[in-house]
Design a protein around this motif. Structure first.
Motif, mmCIF file in Angstrom:
data_model
loop_
_atom_site.group_PDB
_atom_site.id
_atom_site.type_symbol
_atom_site.label_atom_id
_atom_site.label_comp_id
_atom_site.label_asym_id
_atom_site.label_seq_id
_atom_site.Cartn_x
_atom_site.Cartn_y
_atom_site.Cartn_z
ATOM 1 N N LEU A 30 0.823 -1.211 0.000
ATOM 2 C CA LEU A 30 0.000 0.000 0.000
ATOM 3 C C LEU A 30 0.856 1.260 0.000
ATOM 4 C CD1 LEU A 30 -2.961 -0.843 2.380
ATOM 5 C CD2 LEU A 30 -3.031 -0.404 -0.064
ATOM 6 N N TYR A 31 1.989 1.210 0.676
ATOM 7 C CA TYR A 31 2.887 2.368 0.654
ATOM 8 C C TYR A 31 3.471 2.563 -0.744
ATOM 9 C CZ TYR A 31 2.576 2.500 5.701
ATOM 10 O OH TYR A 31 2.105 2.587 6.975
ATOM 11 N N ILE A 32 3.778 1.451 -1.421
ATOM 12 C CA ILE A 32 4.289 1.546 -2.790
ATOM 13 C C ILE A 32 3.218 2.135 -3.697
ATOM 14 C CG2 ILE A 32 5.057 0.190 -4.785
ATOM 15 C CD1 ILE A 32 6.411 -1.707 -2.745
ATOM 16 N N ILE A 33 1.980 1.674 -3.543
ATOM 17 C CA ILE A 33 0.874 2.216 -4.342
ATOM 18 C C ILE A 33 0.723 3.709 -4.076
ATOM 19 C CG2 ILE A 33 -1.635 2.168 -4.645
ATOM 20 C CD1 ILE A 33 -1.487 -0.855 -4.106
ATOM 21 N N TRP A 34 0.830 4.105 -2.829
ATOM 22 C CA TRP A 34 0.685 5.523 -2.488
ATOM 23 C C TRP A 34 1.824 6.358 -3.089
ATOM 24 C CZ3 TRP A 34 3.672 8.640 0.934
ATOM 25 C CH2 TRP A 34 3.144 9.927 1.095
ATOM 26 N N VAL A 35 3.066 5.871 -2.978
ATOM 27 C CA VAL A 35 4.211 6.615 -3.514
ATOM 28 C C VAL A 35 4.126 6.702 -5.036
ATOM 29 C CG1 VAL A 35 6.723 6.523 -3.838
ATOM 30 C CG2 VAL A 35 5.751 6.146 -1.577
ATOM 31 N N VAL A 36 3.800 5.601 -5.687
ATOM 32 C CA VAL A 36 3.720 5.597 -7.147
ATOM 33 C C VAL A 36 2.596 6.501 -7.633
ATOM 34 C CG1 VAL A 36 3.171 4.128 -9.131
ATOM 35 C CG2 VAL A 36 4.821 3.363 -7.449
ATOM 36 N N SER A 37 1.442 6.433 -6.970
ATOM 37 C CA SER A 37 0.336 7.297 -7.393
ATOM 38 C C SER A 37 0.645 8.766 -7.111
ATOM 39 C CB SER A 37 -0.974 6.877 -6.730
ATOM 40 O OG SER A 37 -0.895 6.969 -5.332
ATOM 41 N N SER A 38 1.377 9.046 -6.041
ATOM 42 C CA SER A 38 1.780 10.433 -5.765
ATOM 43 C C SER A 38 2.758 10.945 -6.816
ATOM 44 C CB SER A 38 2.426 10.536 -4.382
ATOM 45 O OG SER A 38 1.525 10.185 -3.383
ATOM 46 N N LEU A 39 3.739 10.118 -7.170
ATOM 47 C CA LEU A 39 4.693 10.517 -8.203
ATOM 48 C C LEU A 39 4.000 10.677 -9.559
ATOM 49 C CD1 LEU A 39 7.765 8.275 -7.315
ATOM 50 C CD2 LEU A 39 7.545 10.745 -7.012
ATOM 51 N N GLY A 40 3.075 9.775 -9.862
ATOM 52 C CA GLY A 40 2.337 9.888 -11.116
ATOM 53 C C GLY A 40 1.473 11.139 -11.161
ATOM 54 N N THR A 41 0.871 11.477 -10.032
ATOM 55 C CA THR A 41 0.052 12.684 -9.970
ATOM 56 C C THR A 41 0.903 13.928 -10.152
ATOM 57 O OG1 THR A 41 -1.562 11.612 -8.544
ATOM 58 C CG2 THR A 41 -1.499 14.013 -8.495
ATOM 59 N N LEU A 42 2.032 13.992 -9.455
ATOM 60 C CA LEU A 42 2.922 15.141 -9.602
ATOM 61 C C LEU A 42 3.482 15.226 -11.024
ATOM 62 C CD1 LEU A 42 4.842 14.989 -6.213
ATOM 63 C CD2 LEU A 42 3.076 16.617 -6.902
ATOM 64 N N GLY A 43 3.816 14.080 -11.609
ATOM 65 C CA GLY A 43 4.321 14.071 -12.971
ATOM 66 C C GLY A 43 3.270 14.515 -13.978
ATOM 67 N N SER A 44 2.028 14.103 -13.770
ATOM 68 C CA SER A 44 0.985 14.502 -14.722
ATOM 69 C C SER A 44 0.635 15.976 -14.580
ATOM 70 C CB SER A 44 -0.261 13.639 -14.538
ATOM 71 O OG SER A 44 -0.894 13.930 -13.316
ATOM 72 N N LEU A 45 0.824 16.524 -13.401
ATOM 73 C CA LEU A 45 0.612 17.961 -13.231
ATOM 74 C C LEU A 45 1.739 18.770 -13.854
ATOM 75 C CD1 LEU A 45 -0.757 18.070 -9.575
ATOM 76 C CD2 LEU A 45 -2.040 18.371 -11.689
ATOM 77 N N TYR A 46 2.926 18.193 -13.914
ATOM 78 C CA TYR A 46 4.071 18.862 -14.504
ATOM 79 C C TYR A 46 3.957 18.920 -16.030
ATOM 80 C CZ TYR A 46 8.859 19.776 -15.923
ATOM 81 O OH TYR A 46 9.980 20.296 -16.509
ATOM 82 N N ILE A 47 3.396 17.851 -16.625
ATOM 83 C CA ILE A 47 3.248 17.791 -18.081
ATOM 84 C C ILE A 47 2.281 18.872 -18.513
ATOM 85 C CG2 ILE A 47 2.422 16.350 -19.984
ATOM 86 C CD1 ILE A 47 3.405 13.945 -18.371
ATOM 87 N N CYS B 55 -8.408 8.271 -13.112
ATOM 88 C CA CYS B 55 -8.045 6.981 -12.515
ATOM 89 C C CYS B 55 -6.910 7.117 -11.506
ATOM 90 C CB CYS B 55 -7.632 5.999 -13.607
ATOM 91 S SG CYS B 55 -8.975 5.514 -14.675
ATOM 92 N N LEU B 56 -6.029 8.072 -11.692
ATOM 93 C CA LEU B 56 -4.823 8.167 -10.868
ATOM 94 C C LEU B 56 -4.988 9.042 -9.630
ATOM 95 C CD1 LEU B 56 -1.826 7.373 -10.684
ATOM 96 C CD2 LEU B 56 -1.300 9.412 -12.003
ATOM 97 N N PHE B 57 -5.604 10.203 -9.766
ATOM 98 C CA PHE B 57 -5.630 11.166 -8.660
ATOM 99 C C PHE B 57 -6.287 10.640 -7.380
ATOM 100 C CE2 PHE B 57 -5.238 15.271 -11.408
ATOM 101 C CZ PHE B 57 -3.974 14.863 -11.797
ATOM 102 N N PRO B 58 -7.415 9.933 -7.441
ATOM 103 C CA PRO B 58 -8.014 9.457 -6.183
ATOM 104 C C PRO B 58 -7.161 8.438 -5.447
ATOM 105 C CG PRO B 58 -9.616 9.336 -7.956
ATOM 106 C CD PRO B 58 -8.298 9.664 -8.572
ATOM 107 N N LEU B 59 -6.300 7.730 -6.172
ATOM 108 C CA LEU B 59 -5.466 6.719 -5.519
ATOM 109 C C LEU B 59 -4.507 7.324 -4.509
ATOM 110 C CD1 LEU B 59 -4.622 4.324 -8.476
ATOM 111 C CD2 LEU B 59 -6.278 4.001 -6.664
ATOM 112 N N VAL B 60 -4.124 8.566 -4.712
ATOM 113 C CA VAL B 60 -3.216 9.219 -3.770
ATOM 114 C C VAL B 60 -3.865 9.274 -2.389
ATOM 115 C CG1 VAL B 60 -2.029 11.364 -3.210
ATOM 116 C CG2 VAL B 60 -2.118 10.583 -5.566
ATOM 117 N N PHE B 61 -5.100 9.694 -2.343
ATOM 118 C CA PHE B 61 -5.786 9.832 -1.060
ATOM 119 C C PHE B 61 -6.233 8.493 -0.494
ATOM 120 C CE2 PHE B 61 -6.534 13.753 -3.465
ATOM 121 C CZ PHE B 61 -5.867 14.630 -2.625
#
Length: 125
Positions: A7-24, A37-43
């Motif tokens: 679950l921590y890996i899922i949280w870290v990966v979804s957080s990095l994916g969210t930050l990366g998609s906001l950067y693009i 699909c990605l943003f709610p997984l962070v929370f």
């Protein structure tokens, strides 16, 4: 180790994916489906990992597979636009690396959720 911290890996990966998609830059029409699909997984994953609610991991799989499908569709759309011209009329302006980036994150999410599912099925209440 992945089963214990899935679950921590899922949280870290979804957080990095969210930050990366906001950067693009400016997202295309299909990028928004990936973000949905990605943003709610962070929370959800963050709260579940913090509270130790391991049995939620299997419920991430359909959401991550939908995001992966959108990412693969966009990659095919860039590589073979003639195949999809009748279905999708919007011009895709984002670089291919952003779709591959999203696809890799969704693959990691599915893999981590599957490994966490194994662990959560072994827990006896």
């Amino acid at each position: 180790m992945i089963q214990k911290y899935g679950l921590y890996i899922i949280w870290v990966v979804s957080s990095l994916g969210t930050l990366g998609s906001l950067y693009i830059g400016e997202p295309s029409y299909l990028d928004w489906y990936q973000r949905i699909c990605l943003f709610p997984l962070v929370f959800i994953a963050g709260i579940a990992a913090w509270r130790g609610f391991l049995s939620i991991a299997p419920y991430f799989i359909p959401q991550a597979l939908i995001g992966l499908g959108c990412s693969l569709y966009q990659i095919l759309l860039l590589k073979k636009p003639a195949w999809f011209s009748s279905f999708y009329s919007e011009q895709v302006s984002s670089p291919l690396c952003s779709f591959v980036f999203a696809g890799i994150f969704f693959c990691i999410l599915v893999f981590s959720a599957l490994l966490s599912k194994k662990q959560s099925s072994q827990i006896v209440l």
